[in-house]
Design a protein around this motif. Structure first.
Motif, PDB file in Angstrom:
ATOM      1  N   TRP A  37       0.837  -1.254  -0.174  1.00 11.09           N
ATOM      2  CA  TRP A  37       0.003  -0.126  -0.177  1.00 11.09           C
ATOM      3  C   TRP A  37       0.736   1.333  -0.066  1.00 11.09           C
ATOM      4  O   TRP A  37       0.121   2.337  -0.191  1.00 11.09           O
ATOM      5  CB  TRP A  37      -0.884  -0.026   1.262  1.00 11.09           C
ATOM      6  CG  TRP A  37      -1.692  -1.400   1.361  1.00 11.09           C
ATOM      7  CD1 TRP A  37      -1.491  -2.338   2.549  1.00 11.09           C
ATOM      8  CD2 TRP A  37      -2.600  -1.892   0.678  1.00 11.09           C
ATOM      9  NE1 TRP A  37      -2.279  -3.178   2.480  1.00 11.09           N
ATOM     10  CE2 TRP A  37      -3.121  -3.118   1.191  1.00 11.09           C
ATOM     11  CE3 TRP A  37      -3.218  -1.652  -0.945  1.00 11.09           C
ATOM     12  CZ2 TRP A  37      -4.028  -4.045   0.550  1.00 11.09           C
ATOM     13  CZ3 TRP A  37      -4.018  -2.510  -1.196  1.00 11.09           C
ATOM     14  CH2 TRP A  37      -4.413  -3.532  -0.512  1.00 11.09           C
ATOM     15  N   VAL A  38       2.152   1.294   0.221  1.00 11.12           N
ATOM     16  CA  VAL A  38       2.740   2.500   0.549  1.00 11.12           C
ATOM     17  C   VAL A  38       3.979   2.339  -0.732  1.00 11.12           C
ATOM     18  O   VAL A  38       4.608   1.200  -1.105  1.00 11.12           O
ATOM     19  CB  VAL A  38       3.460   2.595   1.736  1.00 11.12           C
ATOM     20  CG1 VAL A  38       2.153   2.904   2.749  1.00 11.12           C
ATOM     21  CG2 VAL A  38       4.383   1.614   2.371  1.00 11.12           C
ATOM     22  N   LEU A 108      -7.001   5.653  15.275  1.00  9.72           N
ATOM     23  CA  LEU A 108      -5.704   6.418  15.141  1.00  9.72           C
ATOM     24  C   LEU A 108      -5.636   7.177  13.961  1.00  9.72           C
ATOM     25  O   LEU A 108      -5.175   8.360  14.091  1.00  9.72           O
ATOM     26  CB  LEU A 108      -4.520   5.632  15.720  1.00  9.72           C
ATOM     27  CG  LEU A 108      -4.609   4.757  17.062  1.00  9.72           C
ATOM     28  CD1 LEU A 108      -3.323   3.960  17.091  1.00  9.72           C
ATOM     29  CD2 LEU A 108      -4.756   5.908  18.206  1.00  9.72           C
ATOM     30  N   ILE A 109      -5.461   6.532  12.831  1.00  5.51           N
ATOM     31  CA  ILE A 109      -5.179   7.181  11.592  1.00  5.51           C
ATOM     32  C   ILE A 109      -6.310   8.380  11.372  1.00  5.51           C
ATOM     33  O   ILE A 109      -5.803   9.581  11.016  1.00  5.51           O
ATOM     34  CB  ILE A 109      -5.195   6.233  10.526  1.00  5.51           C
ATOM     35  CG1 ILE A 109      -3.948   5.271  10.457  1.00  5.51           C
ATOM     36  CG2 ILE A 109      -5.106   7.193   8.963  1.00  5.51           C
ATOM     37  CD1 ILE A 109      -2.632   5.706  10.437  1.00  5.51           C
ATOM     38  N   ASN A 137      -7.758  -0.754  -1.968  1.00  6.97           N
ATOM     39  CA  ASN A 137      -7.465  -0.775  -0.307  1.00  6.97           C
ATOM     40  C   ASN A 137      -8.680   0.145   0.485  1.00  6.97           C
ATOM     41  O   ASN A 137      -8.793   1.376   0.541  1.00  6.97           O
ATOM     42  CB  ASN A 137      -6.311   0.253  -0.176  1.00  6.97           C
ATOM     43  CG  ASN A 137      -5.860   0.249   1.308  1.00  6.97           C
ATOM     44  OD1 ASN A 137      -6.476  -0.071   2.348  1.00  6.97           O
ATOM     45  ND2 ASN A 137      -4.400   0.742   1.441  1.00  6.97           N
ATOM     46  N   ALA A 138      -9.377  -0.851   0.788  1.00  3.85           N
ATOM     47  CA  ALA A 138     -10.713  -0.270   1.567  1.00  3.85           C
ATOM     48  C   ALA A 138     -10.668   0.528   2.600  1.00  3.85           C
ATOM     49  O   ALA A 138     -11.444   1.429   2.964  1.00  3.85           O
ATOM     50  CB  ALA A 138     -11.795  -1.356   1.791  1.00  3.85           C
ATOM     51  N   ARG A 139      -9.606   0.086   3.548  1.00  2.00           N
ATOM     52  CA  ARG A 139      -9.448   0.688   5.004  1.00  2.00           C
ATOM     53  C   ARG A 139      -9.001   2.022   4.514  1.00  2.00           C
ATOM     54  O   ARG A 139      -9.486   3.029   5.223  1.00  2.00           O
ATOM     55  CB  ARG A 139      -8.520   0.030   5.584  1.00  2.00           C
ATOM     56  CG  ARG A 139      -8.901  -1.374   6.173  1.00  2.00           C
ATOM     57  CD  ARG A 139      -7.736  -2.075   6.902  1.00  2.00           C
ATOM     58  NE  ARG A 139      -7.670  -1.723   8.194  1.00  2.00           N
ATOM     59  CZ  ARG A 139      -8.304  -1.832   9.271  1.00  2.00           C
ATOM     60  NH1 ARG A 139      -9.017  -2.972   9.366  1.00  2.00           N
ATOM     61  NH2 ARG A 139      -8.027  -1.260  10.384  1.00  2.00           N
ATOM     62  N   SER A 140      -8.029   2.323   3.481  1.00  2.00           N
ATOM     63  CA  SER A 140      -7.580   3.674   3.220  1.00  2.00           C
ATOM     64  C   SER A 140      -8.712   4.585   2.721  1.00  2.00           C
ATOM     65  O   SER A 140      -9.002   5.754   3.236  1.00  2.00           O
ATOM     66  CB  SER A 140      -6.357   3.492   2.459  1.00  2.00           C
ATOM     67  OG  SER A 140      -5.861   4.901   2.216  1.00  2.00           O
ATOM     68  N   ALA A 141      -9.514   3.841   1.721  1.00  2.00           N
ATOM     69  CA  ALA A 141     -10.720   4.469   1.258  1.00  2.00           C
ATOM     70  C   ALA A 141     -11.771   5.107   2.070  1.00  2.00           C
ATOM     71  O   ALA A 141     -12.386   6.418   2.280  1.00  2.00           O
ATOM     72  CB  ALA A 141     -11.397   4.096   0.219  1.00  2.00           C
ATOM     73  N   GLU A 145     -13.080   8.880   3.311  1.00  2.47           N
ATOM     74  CA  GLU A 145     -14.594   9.295   3.462  1.00  2.47           C
ATOM     75  C   GLU A 145     -14.716   9.762   4.975  1.00  2.47           C
ATOM     76  O   GLU A 145     -15.412  10.899   4.941  1.00  2.47           O
ATOM     77  CB  GLU A 145     -15.394   7.995   3.328  1.00  2.47           C
ATOM     78  CG  GLU A 145     -15.482   7.500   1.872  1.00  2.47           C
ATOM     79  CD  GLU A 145     -16.408   6.527   1.796  1.00  2.47           C
ATOM     80  OE1 GLU A 145     -17.486   6.805   1.223  1.00  2.47           O
ATOM     81  OE2 GLU A 145     -15.868   5.278   1.862  1.00  2.47           O
ATOM     82  N   ARG A 146     -14.241   9.093   5.997  1.00  2.00           N
ATOM     83  CA  ARG A 146     -14.464   9.622   7.314  1.00  2.00           C
ATOM     84  C   ARG A 146     -13.695  11.213   7.460  1.00  2.00           C
ATOM     85  O   ARG A 146     -14.584  12.024   8.146  1.00  2.00           O
ATOM     86  CB  ARG A 146     -13.804   8.777   8.311  1.00  2.00           C
ATOM     87  CG  ARG A 146     -14.574   7.526   8.557  1.00  2.00           C
ATOM     88  CD  ARG A 146     -14.085   6.807  10.049  1.00  2.00           C
ATOM     89  NE  ARG A 146     -12.808   6.368   9.831  1.00  2.00           N
ATOM     90  CZ  ARG A 146     -12.330   5.177   9.494  1.00  2.00           C
ATOM     91  NH1 ARG A 146     -13.385   4.349   8.548  1.00  2.00           N
ATOM     92  NH2 ARG A 146     -11.035   4.599   9.407  1.00  2.00           N
TER      93      ARG A 146
END
Length: 184
Positions: A37-38, A108-109, A137-141, A145-146
């Motif tokens: 992812w990075v 945290l992010i 990368n659903a967590r990053s997306a 959104e948040r």
């Protein structure tokens, strides 16, 4: 040095060159988890590599550019957030993040990125903040959104990883939208 509480047991602090040993140990725990992812240059595999990454960001920060911050959970470095780019003259920045498995699921992010965006928009007067992530990368997306970011588009097959090209999503939030979102 500043330290910003994110939760009762979590702190956001500058990640500096003197943290090289701690950063290298963190990369040992995080490397395989974050590698897809990075950027390749960020995922170090040695103390010298960790020191070089931290030095690169220190030099950029000294030039009022990119910046790097660590997230400590219960006293252990578990990830961080960064301005992968920061250009006060153009009023634009890009925010990024990484986290080892031990830091996941605590918000945290999102909390750390909120602090970065508050500073970029409210203190530095930037106009736009971007976020890029692999489309799978659903967590990053979900973080984007948040944060109130808008999905602006998809760059097809722009992220090469292990011989496969992946799509990249581009998200962004404008200062006026951030100010409105922060009041609600």
């Amino acid at each position: 040095m500043f330290s910003l509480p994110l939760r009762d047991n979590a702190l956001l602090r500058p990640l500096e060159t003197w943290h090289a040993e701690e950063f290298a140990a963190h990369m040992d725990r995080a490397r395989e988890h974050i590698r897809p992812w990075v950027g390749r240059s960020f995922v170090t595999d040695s103390l010298d590599g960790a020191r070089a990454t931290l030095l690169r960001y220190a030099e950029r920060q000294a030039a009022d550019g990119a910046r790097l911050y660590g997230i400590w959970l219960d006293g252990t470095l578990v990830g961080g957030v960064m301005f992968t780019s920061f250009d006060a003259d153009s009023g634009a920045c890009e925010v990024g993040c990484w986290l080892e498995p031990a830091g996941e699921g605590h918000g945290l992010i999102t909390a750390a990125c909120t602090a970065l965006l508050d500073w970029a928009f409210l203190t530095r007067g930037l106009h736009r903040a971007a976020w890029h992530c692999r489309a799978d990368n659903a967590r990053s997306a979900a973080v984007a959104e948040r944060l109130g970011m808008v999905l602006e588009g998809v760059e097809r097959e722009s992220w090469p990883y292990e011989g496969v090209r992946h799509d990249t999503q581009g998200w962004a939030v404008l200062a006026r939208d951030w100010s409105t979102a922060r009041r609600t």
